[in-house]
Scaffold this active site. Structure first.
Site, PDB file in Angstrom:
ATOM      1  N   ARG A 108       0.835  -1.205   0.000  1.00 29.84           N
ATOM      2  CA  ARG A 108       0.000   0.000   0.000  1.00 29.84           C
ATOM      3  C   ARG A 108       0.867   1.252   0.000  1.00 29.84           C
ATOM      4  O   ARG A 108       1.848   1.328   0.732  1.00 29.84           O
ATOM      5  CB  ARG A 108      -0.917  -0.020   1.226  1.00 29.84           C
ATOM      6  N   ARG A 159       0.970   1.311  10.188  1.00 33.12           N
ATOM      7  CA  ARG A 159       0.666   1.642   8.797  1.00 33.12           C
ATOM      8  C   ARG A 159       1.951   1.560   7.996  1.00 33.12           C
ATOM      9  O   ARG A 159       2.838   2.392   8.165  1.00 33.12           O
ATOM     10  CB  ARG A 159       0.061   3.041   8.692  1.00 33.12           C
ATOM     11  N   GLU A 204      -7.657  -0.509  14.570  1.00 30.31           N
ATOM     12  CA  GLU A 204      -8.283  -1.469  13.656  1.00 30.31           C
ATOM     13  C   GLU A 204      -7.344  -2.635  13.339  1.00 30.31           C
ATOM     14  O   GLU A 204      -6.195  -2.437  12.968  1.00 30.31           O
ATOM     15  CB  GLU A 204      -8.655  -0.746  12.355  1.00 30.31           C
ATOM     16  N   SER A 208     -11.297  -6.251   9.219  1.00 31.90           N
ATOM     17  CA  SER A 208     -12.391  -5.562   8.568  1.00 31.90           C
ATOM     18  C   SER A 208     -13.097  -6.585   7.704  1.00 31.90           C
ATOM     19  O   SER A 208     -12.451  -7.350   7.004  1.00 31.90           O
ATOM     20  CB  SER A 208     -11.799  -4.456   7.707  1.00 31.90           C
ATOM     21  N   ARG A 256      -0.424  -5.745  12.092  1.00 36.07           N
ATOM     22  CA  ARG A 256      -1.232  -5.121  13.146  1.00 36.07           C
ATOM     23  C   ARG A 256      -1.466  -6.070  14.317  1.00 36.07           C
ATOM     24  O   ARG A 256      -1.523  -5.641  15.472  1.00 36.07           O
ATOM     25  CB  ARG A 256      -2.553  -4.620  12.583  1.00 36.07           C
TER      26      ARG A 256
END
Length: 424
Positions: free
Chosen positions: A260, A275, A350, A353, A391
């Site tokens: 990403r 991130r 988070e 998801s 994460r």
RNA sequence: GGAGAGAUGUCCGAGAGGUCGAAGGAGACGGACUCGAAAUCCGUUGUAGUGCCUAGCAUUACCGAGGGUUCGAAUCCCUCUCUCUCCGCCA
């Protein structure tokens, strides 16, 4: 994309949905292109019919004059048709691009609101740990235990790349297996997927591979991209196929790297592993009939809970607000795990998801099934994170830290790790 | 990376500018025969779009994908993708 035959019949609903999602899509302009396209399509088809008719007249024997006249007529149709077809193809392209920007219908049960804070925390599980010392964040822990090396990552690959070292490597692999075992137990077929996918697949899943805001790395000159998630490759797996109904539901789980760009994603809340430009993730994916998608959405969520509660980490479930839903999502639930090193005194962050994308992706990717009445219909497609390893590592390192700076291994992972603590 | 072969409907497979939405076979479905079944015989059997006087009719597109030639392309030409065989390279 949504069913573009419904742009007029569900006009008010689509307008409201766009507003609820705080998106900027000009539905009237899209309908205008559609009307124009239909008009030109009809004219084109009428001309083609005329061309076919003229050509058919020449099948048998003809005298030279009649033949010459017909050839002249054919030539003039051909010129006219070329213009129409050029116009039609421009309109097709314009319309497709525009229609793609219309988001999926949101679930009536999804909370309506603009952003993160409008999402509803619908469930809290577990207690955040109480430390009688100042909790460290995973960056500090990782560096002092020689588990994470961000400096070398930056030197060799750039900002937001990292090396994982020593027992953290084993811990990550343990997490992978732990999650894989749970997901496979629930009937998901395991896959290791390609890390590169074609732009058309990205588009079909609802990722925009191009443009400033794109989160996707494109590979220049190849028409392909690095995947941001295995959702892309698992969702592309059945593209342009008709799946026999008895094969549904199809449950797949795929391990991939995820890349990403995260342009502008710096700052306190994006620190360390939270991130990054590259991480590994085990993703769940389900193809099912429309009747069953809400049921399977709940199932994916419950598997995500099983994975996190099995690690004994406190978390909450968030029902994502309309304004924060991705365009393909009908409804989305996130699990946010407690991260003691996040913010001042720990915060939820988070970690998973799951989205029910209904038939939105299936329509773009042309994935259908044959129903009992013999009709082909679009399948529903759902995705959910089993474990995003980077994460999950943040959550484990921070929740399981001890006063002396060492890290305990969650009980469920000890058999996979072969050790029960990481210390200096 | 080099050389060659190939890609046609659910499957196998013919087709070599107009008579091709596509022969023939298999399969599936319906029917006849049968107490029933097998065999045999007869029939039906793609998808997507558009229009309309919408259980229908008309029309367009689709023979790996995209271009081109032609009045007319599954068929001729070009580019690409994928599969197979051989060689090279390689974990």
């Amino acid at each position: 994309m949504i069913d573009t035959k419904e742009l007029k019949s569900r006009y008010d609903e689509i307008k409201k949905n766009i507003a609820d999602r705080y998106m900027n899509v000009d539905l009237d302009a899209i309908i205008a292109i559609q009307d124009e396209r239909y008009k030109v399509l009809q004219e084109t088809e009428a001309l083609r019919a005329k061309r076919n008719e003229t050509a058919a007249k020449m099948k048998g024997k003809l005298d030279a004059d009649a033949r010459a006249a017909l050839i002249e007529e054919g030539k003039s149709i051909k010129t006219e048709l070329a213009e129409k077809e050029a116009r039609l193809s421009t309109l097709d392209q314009e319309f497709n691009e525009a229609a793609r920007t219309i988001p999926n219908y949101a679930s009536p049960d999804a909370p309506v609101g603009k952003e993160d804070k409008d999402s509803l925390a619908i469930k809290f599980v577990g207690e955040p740990p109480k430390f009688n010392f100042k909790a460290k964040d995973h960056v500090e822990l990782g560096e002092s235990l020689d588990l994470l090396d961000f400096d070398s990552g930056a030197k060799v690959s750039g900002q937001k790349f990292y090396y994982i070292k020593n027992k953290a490597v084993i811990l990550q692999m343990a997490l992978e297996r732990y999650a894989m075992d749970i997901v496979v137990k629930h009937g998901f077929t395991p896959f290791i997927t390609p890390d590169i996918a074609k732009e058309e697949i990205l588009n079909g899943i609802g990722f925009n591979p191009r443009g400033e805001e794109s989160n996707i790395y494109t590979i220049e000159g190849t028409g392909t991209c690095l995947v941001g998630t295995a959702e892309i490759t698992l969702g592309g797996y059945y593209s342009n196929m008709i799946i026999p109904k008895e094969k549904l539901p199809i449950k797949m789980t795929g391990l991939s790297h995820c890349f990403r760009r995260e342009a502008g994603g710096a700052g306190q809340y994006s620190k360390g592993l939270y991130r990054v430009h590259q991480f590994s993730k085990l993703e769940m994916f389900i193809y099912c009939t429309p009747e069953e998608s809400e049921k399977f959405h709940k199932e994916i969520l419950s598997i995500e809970e099983e994975i996190f509660s099995g690690l004994n980490i406190a978390y909450r479930i968030v029902d994502t607000a309309t304004g924060d839903l991705g365009a393909p999502a009908y409804r989305k639930f996130d699990i946010e795990a407690w991260m003691p090193g996040r913010g001042e005194n720990g915060e939820y962050g988070e970690v998973t998801s799951t989205s029910n994308c209904t038939d939105y992706q299936a329509r773009s990717l042309n994935i259908r099934y044959k129903d009992d009445d013999g009709k082909t219909r679009f399948v529903h497609m759902l995705n959910g994170t089993a474990v995003a390893l980077s994460r999950a590592m943040v959550a484990i390192m921070e929740n399981y830290q001890r006063e002396d700076g060492s890290i305990d291994i969650p009980k469920a992972l000890i058999p996979y790790c072969g050790f029960d603590r990481i210390e200096k």
